[in-house]
Design a protein around this motif. Structure first.
Motif, PDB file in Angstrom:
ATOM      1  N   TRP A 130       0.832  -1.202   0.000  1.00 14.53           N
ATOM      2  CA  TRP A 130       0.000   0.000   0.000  1.00 14.53           C
ATOM      3  C   TRP A 130       0.868   1.254   0.000  1.00 14.53           C
ATOM      4  O   TRP A 130       0.583   2.222  -0.719  1.00 14.53           O
ATOM      5  N   MET A 131       1.924   1.248   0.823  1.00 14.99           N
ATOM      6  CA  MET A 131       2.771   2.433   0.927  1.00 14.99           C
ATOM      7  C   MET A 131       3.452   2.725  -0.404  1.00 14.99           C
ATOM      8  O   MET A 131       3.481   3.881  -0.861  1.00 14.99           O
ATOM      9  N   VAL A 132       3.989   1.699  -1.038  1.00 14.79           N
ATOM     10  CA  VAL A 132       4.649   1.883  -2.337  1.00 14.79           C
ATOM     11  C   VAL A 132       3.655   2.387  -3.372  1.00 14.79           C
ATOM     12  O   VAL A 132       3.955   3.284  -4.169  1.00 14.79           O
ATOM     13  N   ALA A 133       2.439   1.832  -3.360  1.00 17.29           N
ATOM     14  CA  ALA A 133       1.429   2.247  -4.329  1.00 17.29           C
ATOM     15  C   ALA A 133       1.030   3.705  -4.125  1.00 17.29           C
ATOM     16  O   ALA A 133       0.863   4.466  -5.087  1.00 17.29           O
ATOM     17  N   LEU A 134       0.901   4.112  -2.862  1.00 17.01           N
ATOM     18  CA  LEU A 134       0.510   5.499  -2.583  1.00 17.01           C
ATOM     19  C   LEU A 134       1.613   6.478  -2.959  1.00 17.01           C
ATOM     20  O   LEU A 134       1.344   7.574  -3.457  1.00 17.01           O
ATOM     21  N   VAL A 135       2.849   6.088  -2.710  1.00 17.76           N
ATOM     22  CA  VAL A 135       3.970   6.946  -3.102  1.00 17.76           C
ATOM     23  C   VAL A 135       4.052   7.036  -4.620  1.00 17.76           C
ATOM     24  O   VAL A 135       4.285   8.101  -5.194  1.00 17.76           O
ATOM     25  N   ALA A 136       3.827   5.904  -5.278  1.00 14.29           N
ATOM     26  CA  ALA A 136       3.915   5.863  -6.745  1.00 14.29           C
ATOM     27  C   ALA A 136       2.789   6.639  -7.409  1.00 14.29           C
ATOM     28  O   ALA A 136       2.892   7.003  -8.584  1.00 14.29           O
ATOM     29  N   SER A 137       1.708   6.903  -6.684  1.00 11.52           N
ATOM     30  CA  SER A 137       0.573   7.609  -7.288  1.00 11.52           C
ATOM     31  C   SER A 137       0.935   9.026  -7.706  1.00 11.52           C
ATOM     32  O   SER A 137       0.259   9.628  -8.541  1.00 11.52           O
ATOM     33  N   GLY A 138       2.008   9.576  -7.140  1.00 14.01           N
ATOM     34  CA  GLY A 138       2.420  10.919  -7.510  1.00 14.01           C
ATOM     35  C   GLY A 138       3.481  10.965  -8.585  1.00 14.01           C
ATOM     36  O   GLY A 138       4.029  12.033  -8.877  1.00 14.01           O
ATOM     37  N   THR A 139       3.797   9.829  -9.191  1.00  7.08           N
ATOM     38  CA  THR A 139       4.831   9.778 -10.223  1.00  7.08           C
ATOM     39  C   THR A 139       4.190   9.639 -11.607  1.00  7.08           C
ATOM     40  O   THR A 139       3.074   9.138 -11.738  1.00  7.08           O
ATOM     41  N   PRO A 140       4.905  10.021 -12.660  1.00  7.64           N
ATOM     42  CA  PRO A 140       4.351   9.913 -14.021  1.00  7.64           C
ATOM     43  C   PRO A 140       4.224   8.472 -14.498  1.00  7.64           C
ATOM     44  O   PRO A 140       3.568   8.207 -15.487  1.00  7.64           O
ATOM     45  N   SER A 144       0.627   2.976  -9.860  1.00  2.76           N
ATOM     46  CA  SER A 144      -0.037   2.849  -8.565  1.00  2.76           C
ATOM     47  C   SER A 144      -1.255   1.931  -8.632  1.00  2.76           C
ATOM     48  O   SER A 144      -1.532   1.194  -7.685  1.00  2.76           O
ATOM     49  N   ILE A 145      -2.002   1.954  -9.752  1.00  2.00           N
ATOM     50  CA  ILE A 145      -3.209   1.133  -9.842  1.00  2.00           C
ATOM     51  C   ILE A 145      -2.876  -0.358  -9.797  1.00  2.00           C
ATOM     52  O   ILE A 145      -3.495  -1.110  -9.025  1.00  2.00           O
TER      53      ILE A 145
END
Length: 264
Positions: A130-140, A144-145
């Motif tokens: 979850w943490m990695v996915a949430l951090v990745a949500s702000g990257t191009p 994250s999905i």
């Protein structure tokens, strides 16, 4: 009164309620207040050492989560915006205490020789994904999905394996419940701890824009308050999603025909 309650709680968590009753009965026979306090401290220490490691881990995670919020309120007093803030903190505290109590009960039911350690490790994996996915949500990269979809899959596989290995749906559901609660607490602890340490950084343009109309005393206070609010929502969301996915896996495993070979 508080000491009696703590002794009773630790005795239950240690799986030795008769110890607690015997200690309380013996303490009542001690007339000297100082000697009674020394005896009570000894009882608390002995019971604390008897609490299973899994239960102790949940207690530490719960206390640490509460500490993160207390530190945030002390360091950034501007977070307090009225009675609503204290209501949110109160509800958060109730949720944390409830998670720890339920998780400790599940760990105790799984037993000292049960898969408690494996379930706590699985909870750490769920929190990490979850943490990695949430951090990745702000990257191009936009990964994250798939990562967010992977998080429930971890719980689903856990429920399947726990049920197949134990041949018991009840045990499978207990394992899933413990891992889901541990995952939620673990995620909040990392999320909230990072928020307080980094003062809510990084500050993206959207946050800076929202701060301008928020009325918060400074950007750091606004960012920390906003991030802690998100963390509290995740504390509710992650265990719920994980529990549903894990229970689905457990029920599927219970109804899946077994072969002559033992599941890996």
């Amino acid at each position: 009164m508080i000491t009696r309650a703590v002794i009773g709680l630790l005795a239950e968590l240690a799986g030795r309620p008769e110890w607690g009753r015997a200690m309380l009965a013996e303490a009542e026979q001690i007339s000297d207040p100082r000697a009674r306090r020394r005896f009570a401290r000894g009882c608390l220490w002995a019971l604390a050492l008897s609490v299973p490691a899994g239960v102790g881990t949940l207690l530490v995670a719960g206390l640490s989560s509460l500490t993160v919020v207390v530190v945030a309120l002390v360091r950034y007093p501007g977070i307090v915006s009225g009675a609503g803030t204290w209501v949110a903190v109160g509800l958060f505290s109730i949720v944390v205490v409830g998670y720890v109590t339920i998780g400790a009960g599940l760990a105790a039911r799984l037993g000292r020789g049960g898969p408690t350690g494996q379930m706590l490790a699985s909870g750490a994996v769920i929190a990490g994904v979850w943490m990695v996915a949430l951090v990745a949500s702000g990257t191009p990269a936009g990964i994250s999905i798939p990562l967010l979809a992977l998080a429930p899959c971890v719980a689903l596989i856990l429920g399947w394996r726990a049920t197949r290995r134990s041949t018991s749906t009840t045990i499978g559901l207990r394992c899933v419940g413990l891992a889901a609660l541990a995952g939620g607490l673990g995620l909040f602890l990392v999320w909230g701890g990072e928020t307080v340490i980094l003062a809510g950084r990084p500050y993206d343009p959207g946050m800076v824009r929202d701060f301008a109309t928020s009325g918060a005393p400074d950007l750091a206070t606004y960012a920390v308050g906003d991030s802690l609010g998100s963390g509290m929502m995740l504390l509710l969301l992650v265990p719920l999603v994980s529990l549903v996915a894990g229970a689905t896996g457990a029920m599927a495993a219970a109804h899946w025909p077994r072969t002559s070979h033992t599941d890996a």
